[in-house]
Design a protein around this motif. Structure first.
Motif, PDB file in Angstrom:
ATOM      1  N   GLN A   1      -2.674  11.754   1.575  1.00 36.66           N
ATOM      2  CA  GLN A   1      -3.129  10.413   1.255  1.00 36.66           C
ATOM      3  C   GLN A   1      -1.909   9.500   1.203  1.00 36.66           C
ATOM      4  OE1 GLN A   1      -5.217   9.974  -2.445  1.00 36.66           O
ATOM      5  NE2 GLN A   1      -5.729   7.824  -2.088  1.00 36.66           N
ATOM      6  N   ILE A   2      -1.838   8.571   2.143  1.00 42.50           N
ATOM      7  CA  ILE A   2      -0.701   7.670   2.230  1.00 42.50           C
ATOM      8  C   ILE A   2      -0.954   6.459   1.335  1.00 42.50           C
ATOM      9  CG2 ILE A   2       0.711   6.249   3.775  1.00 42.50           C
ATOM     10  CD1 ILE A   2      -0.114   8.104   6.052  1.00 42.50           C
ATOM     11  N   ARG A   3      -0.074   6.267   0.377  1.00 40.58           N
ATOM     12  CA  ARG A   3      -0.222   5.139  -0.553  1.00 40.58           C
ATOM     13  C   ARG A   3       0.533   3.928  -0.013  1.00 40.58           C
ATOM     14  NH1 ARG A   3      -2.740   6.627  -5.030  1.00 40.58           N
ATOM     15  NH2 ARG A   3      -2.818   8.844  -5.572  1.00 40.58           N
ATOM     16  N   ILE A   4      -0.140   2.804   0.018  1.00 37.30           N
ATOM     17  CA  ILE A   4       0.431   1.577   0.566  1.00 37.30           C
ATOM     18  C   ILE A   4       0.703   0.607  -0.585  1.00 37.30           C
ATOM     19  CG2 ILE A   4       0.173  -0.277   2.236  1.00 37.30           C
ATOM     20  CD1 ILE A   4       0.086   2.483   3.509  1.00 37.30           C
ATOM     21  N   PRO A   5       1.968   0.199  -0.797  1.00 39.37           N
ATOM     22  CA  PRO A   5       2.256  -0.775  -1.861  1.00 39.37           C
ATOM     23  C   PRO A   5       1.683  -2.143  -1.543  1.00 39.37           C
ATOM     24  CG  PRO A   5       4.230  -0.334  -0.544  1.00 39.37           C
ATOM     25  CD  PRO A   5       3.188   0.645  -0.091  1.00 39.37           C
ATOM     26  N   GLN A   6       1.257  -2.844  -2.589  1.00 36.81           N
ATOM     27  CA  GLN A   6       0.672  -4.178  -2.397  1.00 36.81           C
ATOM     28  C   GLN A   6       1.671  -5.148  -1.773  1.00 36.81           C
ATOM     29  OE1 GLN A   6      -2.410  -4.973  -2.771  1.00 36.81           O
ATOM     30  NE2 GLN A   6      -3.078  -3.060  -3.696  1.00 36.81           N
ATOM     31  N   GLU A   7       2.969  -4.946  -2.076  1.00 35.34           N
ATOM     32  CA  GLU A   7       3.997  -5.829  -1.525  1.00 35.34           C
ATOM     33  C   GLU A   7       4.046  -5.762   0.005  1.00 35.34           C
ATOM     34  OE1 GLU A   7       4.793  -5.014  -5.718  1.00 35.34           O
ATOM     35  OE2 GLU A   7       4.386  -3.727  -3.974  1.00 35.34           O
ATOM     36  N   LEU A   8       3.748  -4.586   0.565  1.00 34.32           N
ATOM     37  CA  LEU A   8       3.733  -4.438   2.018  1.00 34.32           C
ATOM     38  C   LEU A   8       2.578  -5.222   2.622  1.00 34.32           C
ATOM     39  CD1 LEU A   8       4.898  -3.179   4.569  1.00 34.32           C
ATOM     40  CD2 LEU A   8       3.470  -1.149   4.154  1.00 34.32           C
ATOM     41  N   PHE A   9       1.416  -5.165   1.962  1.00 38.26           N
ATOM     42  CA  PHE A   9       0.273  -5.965   2.409  1.00 38.26           C
ATOM     43  C   PHE A   9       0.656  -7.449   2.447  1.00 38.26           C
ATOM     44  CE2 PHE A   9      -2.367  -2.283   1.301  1.00 38.26           C
ATOM     45  CZ  PHE A   9      -3.317  -2.319   2.303  1.00 38.26           C
ATOM     46  N   LEU A  10       1.309  -7.897   1.383  1.00 39.40           N
ATOM     47  CA  LEU A  10       1.668  -9.308   1.275  1.00 39.40           C
ATOM     48  C   LEU A  10       2.685  -9.707   2.340  1.00 39.40           C
ATOM     49  CD1 LEU A  10       1.383 -11.950  -0.275  1.00 39.40           C
ATOM     50  CD2 LEU A  10       3.197 -11.165  -1.821  1.00 39.40           C
ATOM     51  N   ALA A  11       3.710  -8.873   2.548  1.00 41.94           N
ATOM     52  CA  ALA A  11       4.757  -9.190   3.522  1.00 41.94           C
ATOM     53  C   ALA A  11       4.201  -9.263   4.940  1.00 41.94           C
ATOM     54  CB  ALA A  11       5.874  -8.144   3.441  1.00 41.94           C
ATOM     55  N   LEU A  12       3.419  -8.253   5.326  1.00 43.51           N
ATOM     56  CA  LEU A  12       2.842  -8.244   6.672  1.00 43.51           C
ATOM     57  C   LEU A  12       1.866  -9.407   6.865  1.00 43.51           C
ATOM     58  CD1 LEU A  12       2.179  -4.425   7.256  1.00 43.51           C
ATOM     59  CD2 LEU A  12       4.031  -5.821   8.175  1.00 43.51           C
ATOM     60  N   GLY A  13       1.106  -9.696   5.828  1.00 40.37           N
ATOM     61  CA  GLY A  13       0.155 -10.801   5.910  1.00 40.37           C
ATOM     62  C   GLY A  13       0.849 -12.140   6.113  1.00 40.37           C
ATOM     63  N   LEU A  14       1.963 -12.367   5.410  1.00 41.82           N
ATOM     64  CA  LEU A  14       2.694 -13.628   5.545  1.00 41.82           C
ATOM     65  C   LEU A  14       3.336 -13.755   6.919  1.00 41.82           C
ATOM     66  CD1 LEU A  14       4.398 -13.868   2.022  1.00 41.82           C
ATOM     67  CD2 LEU A  14       2.569 -15.321   2.915  1.00 41.82           C
ATOM     68  N   ILE A  15       3.930 -12.660   7.418  1.00 40.58           N
ATOM     69  CA  ILE A  15       4.541 -12.684   8.756  1.00 40.58           C
ATOM     70  C   ILE A  15       3.492 -12.966   9.823  1.00 40.58           C
ATOM     71  CG2 ILE A  15       5.744 -11.302  10.498  1.00 40.58           C
ATOM     72  CD1 ILE A  15       7.079  -9.778   8.204  1.00 40.58           C
ATOM     73  N   SER A  16       2.365 -12.276   9.719  1.00 42.01           N
ATOM     74  CA  SER A  16       1.276 -12.483  10.680  1.00 42.01           C
ATOM     75  C   SER A  16       0.753 -13.907  10.624  1.00 42.01           C
ATOM     76  CB  SER A  16       0.145 -11.491  10.391  1.00 42.01           C
ATOM     77  OG  SER A  16      -0.990 -11.772  11.167  1.00 42.01           O
ATOM     78  N   LEU A  17       0.628 -14.451   9.425  1.00 41.62           N
ATOM     79  CA  LEU A  17       0.134 -15.819   9.254  1.00 41.62           C
ATOM     80  C   LEU A  17       1.055 -16.825   9.941  1.00 41.62           C
ATOM     81  CD1 LEU A  17      -1.903 -17.748   7.952  1.00 41.62           C
ATOM     82  CD2 LEU A  17      -0.500 -17.709   5.882  1.00 41.62           C
ATOM     83  N   VAL A  18       2.364 -16.678   9.728  1.00 46.30           N
ATOM     84  CA  VAL A  18       3.341 -17.590  10.347  1.00 46.30           C
ATOM     85  C   VAL A  18       3.293 -17.469  11.869  1.00 46.30           C
ATOM     86  CG1 VAL A  18       5.800 -18.089  10.604  1.00 46.30           C
ATOM     87  CG2 VAL A  18       4.860 -17.617   8.342  1.00 46.30           C
TER      88      VAL A  18
END
Length: 315
Positions: free
Chosen positions: A34-51
């Motif tokens: 089970q790969i655990r994904i930190p919330q900070e990674l979600f936020l970082a990728l989301g912001l980069i994708s948004l820009v």
């Protein structure tokens, strides 16, 4: 809808845990990765994708050479990707603030927020699939009806198609959220996903098999050049669709397994990595703008000018 899917997966895991703790063989599934994904990674990728997607939309609006039906559809595809990014960023910020005790949100507000986010994500997947099909049809017309393309795919018709796709996507997404507890919603999503893949596969097969034969009928140099440009657009779309399948495929497989084997140990191991599938969806929104820029010299040039101008302005 995503929360409901995740909740149903968690319930399946809990039921199976209660039923299978007597033998060693039945306990083995509990040791699945089970790969655990930190919330900070979600936020970082989301912001980069948004820009990235905002830059693509601004570049298409700015450059008049990109004001054509195909780029209108690509712009809408970028908006679809942006919906995923926005929903991810908003949800992650709320979760981080709530986890650190900086935000006191009542259950009713959270429920409304979840519904809005789910509508955005569902609208994104439905509109993305629809616009991928639309771009495929546009490339098909460009290749096989080159001389009549501008009379068939006019800007007015392109706008009508865009409006219809967005209205259908938003309406169907709202219905999906309202009836999210019904298995029919999952069946509809999976069926739509498979149908669009078959539609695109048929068009691609016809385009790439017969494009060479069709090109021989066009003798003039400028028309040959148009044919080459059209095939380049078809190849770009093939890459976009391939990335879409790789990134969204595990999520749709997750939906299929919920219907097919909700209590199977193997399926429940798959369910445990739901957040990983969400990361892949966000990665699709992040990769698409890079494909646009790499495959389109005109778009790449406009993006470079925008970034350089912004940098010079900051300096």
């Amino acid at each position: 809808l995503l929360n409901a899917i995740h909740h149903r997966s968690a319930l399946s895991q809990e039921n199976l845990e209660n039923e299978t703790n007597s033998t060693a063989g039945e306990r083995n599934w509990l040791n699945c990765v089970q790969i655990r994904i930190p919330q900070e990674l979600f936020l970082a990728l989301g912001l980069i994708s948004l820009v990235e997607n905002i830059l693509v939309i601004m570049a298409i609006i700015k450059n008049r050479n990109l004001h054509s039906p195909m780029y209108y559809f690509i712009c809408c595809l970028a908006v679809s990707d942006m919906l995923v990014s926005v929903s991810n960023v908003v949800e992650t910020i709320f979760m981080l603030l709530n986890d650190h005790g900086l935000l006191d949100v009542n259950p009713g507000m959270l429920r409304h927020l979840d519904n809005v986010i789910d509508v955005m994500i569902c609208s994104s997947v439905v509109s993305s699939l629809s616009f991928l099909c639309t771009i495929a049809a546009d490339r098909y017309i460009t290749i096989f009806y080159a001389l009549r393309y501008h009379s068939i795919m006019t800007p007015h018709r392109a706008i009508i198609i865009i409006v219809v796709v967005w209205l259908a996507s938003i309406t169907s997404s709202i219905l999906f959220i309202v009836y999210h507890t019904d298995n029919a919603v999952i069946v509809c999503l999976v069926t739509f996903f498979c149908t669009t893949l078959v539609f695109n596969a048929v068009l691609y097969l016809h385009m790439f098999v017969l494009a060479h034969v069709h090109s021989r009928r066009i003798v003039a140099f400028h028309k040959n050049r148009r044919q080459s440009t059209s095939m380049k657009g078809a190849i770009t779309l093939t890459i976009l669709l391939g990335v879409f399948i790789l990134c969204w495929g595990p999520f749709f497989l997750h939906l299929i397994l919920i219907l097919a084997c909700p209590t199977s140990p193997f399926c429940n191991c798959f369910f445990r990595n739901f957040n990983l599938f969400l990361i892949l969806i966000i990665c699709n929104s992040l990769i698409d703008p890079l494909i646009y820029a790499y495959r389109s010299q005109e778009l790449r040039k406009t993006l470079q000018e925008m970034v350089l101008c912004s940098f010079c302005f900051d300096v």
